[in-house]
Scaffold this active site. Structure first.
Site, PDB file in Angstrom:
ATOM      1  N   ASP A 125      51.906  25.885  43.983  1.00  0.00           N
ATOM      2  CA  ASP A 125      51.568  26.694  42.812  1.00  0.00           C
ATOM      3  C   ASP A 125      51.605  25.854  41.532  1.00  0.00           C
ATOM      4  O   ASP A 125      51.146  26.293  40.482  1.00  0.00           O
ATOM      5  CB  ASP A 125      52.532  27.884  42.713  1.00  0.00           C
ATOM      6  CG  ASP A 125      52.010  28.982  41.807  1.00  0.00           C
ATOM      7  OD1 ASP A 125      50.814  28.917  41.426  1.00  0.00           O
ATOM      8  OD2 ASP A 125      52.782  29.901  41.471  1.00  0.00           O
ATOM      9  N   LYS A 136      51.821  33.250  45.304  1.00  0.00           N
ATOM     10  CA  LYS A 136      52.420  34.032  44.229  1.00  0.00           C
ATOM     11  C   LYS A 136      52.726  35.441  44.733  1.00  0.00           C
ATOM     12  O   LYS A 136      51.951  35.989  45.508  1.00  0.00           O
ATOM     13  CB  LYS A 136      51.435  34.164  43.056  1.00  0.00           C
ATOM     14  CG  LYS A 136      51.310  32.937  42.196  1.00  0.00           C
ATOM     15  CD  LYS A 136      50.401  33.208  41.010  1.00  0.00           C
ATOM     16  CE  LYS A 136      50.146  31.945  40.205  1.00  0.00           C
ATOM     17  NZ  LYS A 136      51.341  31.421  39.515  1.00  0.00           N
ATOM     18  N   ARG A 168      48.570  20.897  37.155  1.00  0.00           N
ATOM     19  CA  ARG A 168      48.917  19.518  36.775  1.00  0.00           C
ATOM     20  C   ARG A 168      48.279  18.511  37.718  1.00  0.00           C
ATOM     21  O   ARG A 168      48.037  17.371  37.335  1.00  0.00           O
ATOM     22  CB  ARG A 168      50.448  19.379  36.722  1.00  0.00           C
ATOM     23  CG  ARG A 168      51.129  19.633  38.012  1.00  0.00           C
ATOM     24  CD  ARG A 168      52.642  19.811  37.859  1.00  0.00           C
ATOM     25  NE  ARG A 168      53.020  21.122  37.320  1.00  0.00           N
ATOM     26  CZ  ARG A 168      54.265  21.505  37.079  1.00  0.00           C
ATOM     27  NH1 ARG A 168      55.263  20.668  37.291  1.00  0.00           N
ATOM     28  NH2 ARG A 168      54.529  22.704  36.603  1.00  0.00           N
ATOM     29  N   LYS A 223      41.968  22.799  32.006  1.00  0.00           N
ATOM     30  CA  LYS A 223      42.309  23.274  33.351  1.00  0.00           C
ATOM     31  C   LYS A 223      41.380  24.430  33.700  1.00  0.00           C
ATOM     32  O   LYS A 223      41.368  25.446  33.011  1.00  0.00           O
ATOM     33  CB  LYS A 223      43.779  23.732  33.398  1.00  0.00           C
ATOM     34  CG  LYS A 223      44.169  24.470  34.680  1.00  0.00           C
ATOM     35  CD  LYS A 223      45.657  24.855  34.704  1.00  0.00           C
ATOM     36  CE  LYS A 223      45.983  25.724  35.922  1.00  0.00           C
ATOM     37  NZ  LYS A 223      47.400  26.168  35.966  1.00  0.00           N
ATOM     38  N   GLU A 283      49.673  23.599  40.667  1.00  0.00           N
ATOM     39  CA  GLU A 283      48.402  22.956  41.014  1.00  0.00           C
ATOM     40  C   GLU A 283      47.645  22.458  39.790  1.00  0.00           C
ATOM     41  O   GLU A 283      46.897  21.482  39.875  1.00  0.00           O
ATOM     42  CB  GLU A 283      47.525  23.943  41.803  1.00  0.00           C
ATOM     43  CG  GLU A 283      46.687  24.942  40.959  1.00  0.00           C
ATOM     44  CD  GLU A 283      47.524  25.844  40.071  1.00  0.00           C
ATOM     45  OE1 GLU A 283      48.705  26.067  40.395  1.00  0.00           O
ATOM     46  OE2 GLU A 283      47.011  26.326  39.041  1.00  0.00           O
TER      47      GLU A 283
HETATM   48  N1  BES Z   1      48.820  29.161  36.360  1.00  0.00           N
HETATM   49  C1  BES Z   1      50.218  29.090  36.500  1.00  0.00           C
HETATM   50  C2  BES Z   1      50.957  29.232  35.176  1.00  0.00           C
HETATM   51  C3  BES Z   1      50.867  30.556  34.464  1.00  0.00           C
HETATM   52  C4  BES Z   1      51.878  31.484  34.584  1.00  0.00           C
HETATM   53  C5  BES Z   1      49.800  30.833  33.634  1.00  0.00           C
HETATM   54  C6  BES Z   1      51.804  32.681  33.895  1.00  0.00           C
HETATM   55  C7  BES Z   1      49.705  32.030  32.961  1.00  0.00           C
HETATM   56  C8  BES Z   1      50.710  32.944  33.068  1.00  0.00           C
HETATM   57  C9  BES Z   1      50.627  27.746  37.111  1.00  0.00           C
HETATM   58  O1  BES Z   1      49.713  27.163  37.959  1.00  0.00           O
HETATM   59  C10 BES Z   1      51.882  27.987  37.884  1.00  0.00           C
HETATM   60  O2  BES Z   1      51.835  28.741  38.792  1.00  0.00           O
HETATM   61  N2  BES Z   1      52.954  27.350  37.464  1.00  0.00           N
HETATM   62  C11 BES Z   1      54.220  27.510  38.098  1.00  0.00           C
HETATM   63  C12 BES Z   1      54.885  26.159  38.129  1.00  0.00           C
HETATM   64  C13 BES Z   1      56.105  26.099  39.003  1.00  0.00           C
HETATM   65  C14 BES Z   1      55.717  26.247  40.455  1.00  0.00           C
HETATM   66  C15 BES Z   1      56.811  24.779  38.788  1.00  0.00           C
HETATM   67  C16 BES Z   1      55.041  28.481  37.256  1.00  0.00           C
HETATM   68  O3  BES Z   1      54.932  28.485  36.046  1.00  0.00           O
HETATM   69  O4  BES Z   1      55.786  29.254  37.857  1.00  0.00           O
HETATM   70 ZN    ZN Z   2      47.686  27.672  37.650  1.00  0.00          ZN
HETATM   71 ZN    ZN Z   3      49.900  27.873  39.995  1.00  0.00          ZN
END
Ligand code: BES
Ligand code: ZN
Ligand code: ZN
Length: 495
Positions: A330, A260, A334, A248, A332
């Site tokens: 967010d 965010k 996946r 990724k 994204e």
């Molecule tokens: N890049 C983030 C995940 C992340 C969180 C990486 C903290 C490193 C530290 C990912 O793209 C994301 O935002 N995931 C969301 C998913 C949710 C919207 C289902 C998350 O983990 O909140």
């Molecule tokens: Zn991310």
């Molecule tokens: Zn994200």
């Protein structure tokens, strides 16, 4: 960079200006502990990586709990950290155990190189460290097995692995404006130029369209920086198996329209960690000259906002024709990985591993120091966990189940990009990816969620604050284990 060499001389006969002595907890009776009385005076208890720098004697003592690889790495790193603050130029260290196996020599080298990494790209003033050389004495090698050749090999291998890890750290620590998808692609091209047997293909938006990578394209749409699809191949002659690592590469993740909150946005430059690790693994594999074909497939883009941003409610079509309802922009990573995994599946590898800072839920589940290992094959997960253990990385498995899979159902499309429940988020993200891994590869696929350890804002063990290169060492140890298995299998066959 710190130069590391081995010497067949006895520890006491090596000329250096500083000596590192690892003390096995509370045992002051080893003949290399020359300052027992002083240490006792200092109340040096020898508990958990405590160190005593006897500057007048030019000796530094660090206690470690047991002679085990990661304790050695941590002990050596902690000694070097202290030494580097002083004026010493050349340090020496012994190999402790009788018949000292090369794994300990490796641990010394890894601890030294991982521990003395620093990232100074944005500092106007940098005081260079005076420490230039570390000599490892082979004194305690048993006479019969004294084998400077195997020790030298161990040193070289450990150097490759530690340097690959540090290479990943450099990429991740770079700012989003300095490591855009285009720049990441340039790093990949440079790698291909520098390494023998490595080739690099970079695809732009037009390529993504031709490949029908609708999910990847949607995520990158609102960014001022165009996306890049990166495919590196290391192809040695007579390769015995094919591995594909998918990374990724979100050079920034603002969350998109599902923006965010500010405190969660900082550190999102690290959302490219999976791609940095995939590059580093390929670099390591090529330098180790493993007889495997190794591919790194990277989806590099930025998740931003704007009038042309993709939105919650959109339905995207991935490369394999699966339609995806977007309910949260967010989630994204996946989406980008979905298209990359379809592409990777078409390469028909023997093993497929993806690395991603995919979910905050994984960090909640395992803590920030461990990676989540997911997949359908218990055997493969077990292998990766064992490799992680040897490498010094922390990892835990998170199990798939059908009930969690059901939570990804969409009323309007084939699948939703988020689960309908707030629980089990790391696993549902893994199960989303599963939809894009071809049937033949299900049992050969592993998903590594490195969201926790990829970037930690406080230093831990021999890791500095910031990037740690999570996934690099465990994957390289895993590949090496496969190589040894392959070799011993073929030796048996010959008999
Ligand atoms: N890049 C983030 C995940 C992340 C969180 C990486 C903290 C490193 C530290 C990912 O793209 C994301 O935002 N995931 C969301 C998913 C949710 C919207 C289902 C998350 O983990 O909140
Ligand atoms: Zn991310
Ligand atoms: Zn994200």
């Amino acid at each position: 960079m710190l130069e590391i060499q081995i010497s067949e001389k006895k520890l006491d006969e090596i000329a250096s200006d500083c000596e590192i002595i690892l003390v096995l907890e509370k045992n002051f009776d080893h003949r290399w502990v020359k300052d027992k009385t002083l240490l006792e005076k200092l109340h040096f208890k020898g508990e958990g990586f405590e160190s005593a720098f006897l500057v007048e004697k030019d000796r530094i003592y660090v206690s470690i709990e047991k002679f085990e690889r990661d304790a050695i790495r941590r002990g050596v790193a902690s000694a070097l950290k202290r030494i580097k603050k002083s004026n010493y130029k050349h340090a020496k260290i012994g190999s402790y155990v009788k018949d000292c196996p090369p794994i300990y020599t490796k641990a010394i080298v890894e601890g030294a190189l991982l521990g003395s990494y620093s990232f100074n790209r944005y500092k106007s003033k940098v005081t260079p460290s005076s420490l230039q050389k570390l000599t490892i004495s082979l004194e305690e090698y048993h006479e019969k097995t004294l084998n400077p050749e195997s020790a030298q090999k161990a040193v070289e291998e450990a150097k490759i692995i530690a340097q690959a890890t540090n290479f990943a750290k450099d990429i991740v620590n770079s700012t989003p404006d300095d490591m855009t998808p285009t720049q990441l692609a340039q790093e990949a091209e440079k790698l291909a130029k520098d390494l023998e047997g490595v080739e690099c293909f970079v695809g732009d938006e037009k390529f993504l369209q031709e490949q029908k990578m609708g999910a990847f394209l949607a995520v990158s749409r609102a960014s001022a920086h165009p996306p890049r699809f990166i495919h590196l191949t290391y192809k040695p002659q007579n390769a015995v198996a094919k591995y594909v690592f998918v990374g990724k590469g979100l050079t920034y993740d603002s969350g998109g329209l599902s923006l965010k909150p500010s405190e969660h946005m900082v550190t999102m430059k690290a959302d490219k960690s999976g791609s940095a690790s995939a590059l580093a693994i390929l670099k390591g594999a090529a330098e180790l000259k493993l007889p495997f074909e190794v591919h790194a497939v990277i989806g590099a883009c930025e998740n931003m906002i704007g009038g042309n941003a993709y939105k919650p409610d959109d339905v995207l079509v991935a490369k394999n024709g699966v339609t995806i309802e977007v309910r949260n922009t967010d989630a994204e990573g996946r989406l980008v990985l979905a298209d990359c995994l379809c592409y990777a599946s078409e390469l028909k590898p023997d093993y497929l591993v993806d690395l991603a800072t995919l979910t905050g839920a994984c960090v909640v589940a395992l803590g920030e120091y461990s990676s989540g290992v997911m997949g359908h094959s218990s055997e493969l997960k077990h292998q990766m966990l064992q490799a992680a253990q040897k490498s010094g990385e922390l990892a835990g498995t998170l199990p798939f189940n059908d009930y969690l899979k059901n939570l990804l159902k969409s009323q309007i499309a084939d699948i939703s990009n988020i689960s309908s429940s707030r629980y089990g988020g790391a696993i549902t993200a893994g199960l989303f990816l599963d939809r894009f891994v071809s049937d033949e590869l299900k049992e050969k696929w592993l998903h590594l969620d490195i969201a926790g350890p990829a970037y930690v804002e406080k230093a831990w063990g021999y890791n500095q604050a910031g990037a740690s290169g999570a996934g690099v060492r465990m994957a390289l140890y895993w590949l090496k284990d496969h190589y040894y298995q392959h070799n011993s299998y073929h030796k048996k066959e010959k008999k």
